[in-house]
Structures are given as C-alpha cells and as structure tokens.
Design a protein around this motif. Structure first.
Motif, PDB file in Angstrom:
ATOM      1  N   PRO A 111      20.074  32.100 -72.272  1.00  0.00           N
ATOM      2  CA  PRO A 111      20.148  33.374 -72.932  1.00  0.00           C
ATOM      3  C   PRO A 111      21.607  34.078 -72.375  1.00  0.00           C
ATOM      4  O   PRO A 111      22.071  34.772 -73.020  1.00  0.00           O
ATOM      5  N   LEU A 133      23.973  32.977 -71.175  1.00  0.00           N
ATOM      6  CA  LEU A 133      25.390  32.280 -71.290  1.00  0.00           C
ATOM      7  C   LEU A 133      25.589  32.262 -72.798  1.00  0.00           C
ATOM      8  O   LEU A 133      26.673  31.804 -73.391  1.00  0.00           O
ATOM      9  N   GLY A 134      24.873  32.914 -73.695  1.00  0.00           N
ATOM     10  CA  GLY A 134      25.275  33.182 -75.027  1.00  0.00           C
ATOM     11  C   GLY A 134      24.803  31.722 -75.997  1.00  0.00           C
ATOM     12  O   GLY A 134      25.457  31.595 -77.023  1.00  0.00           O
ATOM     13  N   GLY A 135      24.110  30.886 -75.377  1.00  0.00           N
ATOM     14  CA  GLY A 135      23.807  29.666 -76.056  1.00  0.00           C
ATOM     15  C   GLY A 135      22.787  29.778 -76.921  1.00  0.00           C
ATOM     16  O   GLY A 135      21.937  30.383 -76.821  1.00  0.00           O
ATOM     17  N   ASP A 136      22.600  28.746 -77.730  1.00  0.00           N
ATOM     18  CA  ASP A 136      21.559  28.845 -78.799  1.00  0.00           C
ATOM     19  C   ASP A 136      20.405  27.880 -78.059  1.00  0.00           C
ATOM     20  O   ASP A 136      20.470  27.149 -77.035  1.00  0.00           O
ATOM     21  N   LEU A 140      29.543  26.265 -74.207  1.00  0.00           N
ATOM     22  CA  LEU A 140      29.491  27.205 -73.253  1.00  0.00           C
ATOM     23  C   LEU A 140      30.474  28.112 -72.600  1.00  0.00           C
ATOM     24  O   LEU A 140      30.320  29.316 -71.993  1.00  0.00           O
ATOM     25  N   VAL A 180      24.417  36.379 -64.893  1.00  0.00           N
ATOM     26  CA  VAL A 180      25.367  35.800 -65.889  1.00  0.00           C
ATOM     27  C   VAL A 180      26.195  34.955 -64.824  1.00  0.00           C
ATOM     28  O   VAL A 180      26.547  33.544 -64.948  1.00  0.00           O
ATOM     29  N   ARG A 204      26.350  30.812 -64.827  1.00  0.00           N
ATOM     30  CA  ARG A 204      27.596  30.035 -65.046  1.00  0.00           C
ATOM     31  C   ARG A 204      27.895  28.962 -63.866  1.00  0.00           C
ATOM     32  O   ARG A 204      28.281  27.943 -64.107  1.00  0.00           O
ATOM     33  N   ARG A 249      15.047  35.975 -72.723  1.00  0.00           N
ATOM     34  CA  ARG A 249      15.940  36.193 -73.751  1.00  0.00           C
ATOM     35  C   ARG A 249      15.280  37.828 -74.220  1.00  0.00           C
ATOM     36  O   ARG A 249      16.166  38.688 -74.411  1.00  0.00           O
ATOM     37  N   SER A 251      17.400  41.182 -74.039  1.00  0.00           N
ATOM     38  CA  SER A 251      17.437  42.185 -75.087  1.00  0.00           C
ATOM     39  C   SER A 251      17.117  43.667 -74.968  1.00  0.00           C
ATOM     40  O   SER A 251      17.702  44.367 -75.323  1.00  0.00           O
ATOM     41  N   SER A 271      19.802  45.315 -73.051  1.00  0.00           N
ATOM     42  CA  SER A 271      20.937  45.570 -73.686  1.00  0.00           C
ATOM     43  C   SER A 271      20.342  46.731 -74.747  1.00  0.00           C
ATOM     44  O   SER A 271      21.419  47.904 -74.793  1.00  0.00           O
TER      45      SER A 271
END
Length: 212
Positions: A28, A30-33, A64, A102, A106, A201, A205, A208
């Motif tokens: 989550p 890394l913005g991946g599904d 990614l 993050v 990475r 995740r 959220s 955010s």
C-alpha cells in the motif's frame, strides 16, 4: 523461538517467502494493487520458479517504479535507516513518518536479489524483517516503548505498540509455516500477509483522511 533464530534456521524458500511477505504487506505504501506480487509468490511453489524469479522481480519493479531508484549504494542489503539506530517513535502529524515508511518500502523492493540464492535471500529477508517492523512502528499512532526493532526481533516484547506486535506475529507465523510445511505453507503464509496488507492499507487511509 525468536524471529532472529527463525530467520537463521530458515531454508531458501522460507527466506524468500519471509522477505516477500514483508514487502507484500507494505505494498500500500508503493501504490500497488493486491495482486502485484502474485507472480513472485507463485514462483516459490517449485524449484523451477527460482529461474524466473529475476525476470518477475524486474517486472514488478517496473510496475511499481522501483527499477533502480535506490541501489546498493543507498543501503542495500541493510536498508539504511531501518536498523537499531532508526527513529524510534510513531510518525508525526506532518507526514514525515509516512515519508520515511515509503522510502523503506521502496528500498525493500530495490534490495531484492535478482538471483534467488540462499545467501542473497537470507540477507534480504533479514533486512526486510527490520524494515517492515520499522515501517509499522513509524505508522502506529501509539508509541512503541522499545529502544529498537532489533530488541523485538530478539524476543524482548514488553511494551510493544499494536501495529508492531501484529507485524512481529505475522513474520514469525510465515517462517513457522514454511519451516513446518514447506511449499504447502505458502498458501497460508500468503493469507497471513494479505491480512497484514489490509491492516496497513487501512492505517495509511486513516492517516490520509486526517491530513485532508
């Protein structure tokens, strides 16, 4: 048995699964599904998958955005900033904790060895273990009372914050599943990791929404 001892005794498949599970739970950030790492999981099921590990890994890095952004000179395999000298509390309200989380995620991806050898995945699994615990420590709204995540990995668990405690349990469970069941332990190990990914995740959220 402590997490450090379990990593020390794990075989190549168990080590690869351990490192991959740590990375999977941090997807989550890394913005991946949720399916992004499935090809790597599938490749752990048999010895033939070791030959395709590097190709599948590069595909994941491309998707990614982790294709060399952080290299060996930036902390690999120890993932600079994730060890005992790293920041000790939860992240602050301005997002610096999440920024560091993050960065660590990475570096976990960038440090993954292209060749799935026992020596390579052992160093990676150990570094991912530290980094994943530090990520959960940074994102936990409650302060972890320990001096470092190294103490947690060695079995000193007094005063753990909830997110760190849950991540430690998951890391131990994945290694125990692979040690006890071999390839048959991969499916339940993936389920454990999926649960952790959903938790992280939700944490990301909530942070955010608070910033918004």
């Amino acid at each position: 048995m402590s997490l450090v001892e379990l990593i020390g005794q794990a075989d190549e498949r168990g080590l690869a699964a351990s490192g991959l599970a740590c990375l999977d739970r941090c997807v989550p950030l890394l913005g991946g599904d949720d399916e992004i790492l499935r090809p790597l999981w599938a490749g752990l099921a048999d010895d033939a998958g070791a030959a395709e590990w590097g190709e599948r890994l590069e595909q994941v890095r491309g998707k990614l955005g982790g294709d060399g952004e952080f290299g060996a000179d930036d902390g690999e395999p120890g993932l600079a900033g994730s060890g005992s000298g790293a920041s000790s509390g939860s992240g602050d309200s301005h997002g610096s904790g999440e920024d560091e989380a993050v960065l660590l995620a990475r570096r976990m991806l960038a440090a993954a060895p292209v060749e799935r050898s026992a020596a390579g995945v052992r160093a990676w699994a150990d570094a991912c273990s530290v980094a994943a615990l530090q990520i959960h420590r940074l994102l936990d709204p409650l302060k972890d009372a320990g001096d470092s995540v190294d103490a947690r990995r060695e079995g000193r668990t007094e005063g753990m914050s909830p997110l760190v405690a849950a991540e430690l349990r998951r890391q131990i469970t994945v290694l125990e599943l692979l040690a006890g069941h071999g390839p048959a332990g991969l499916r339940p190990a993936l389920e454990v990791s999926t649960e952790g990914r959903r938790v992280l995740r939700a944490v990301v959220s909530r942070r955010s929404r608070r910033r918004g």
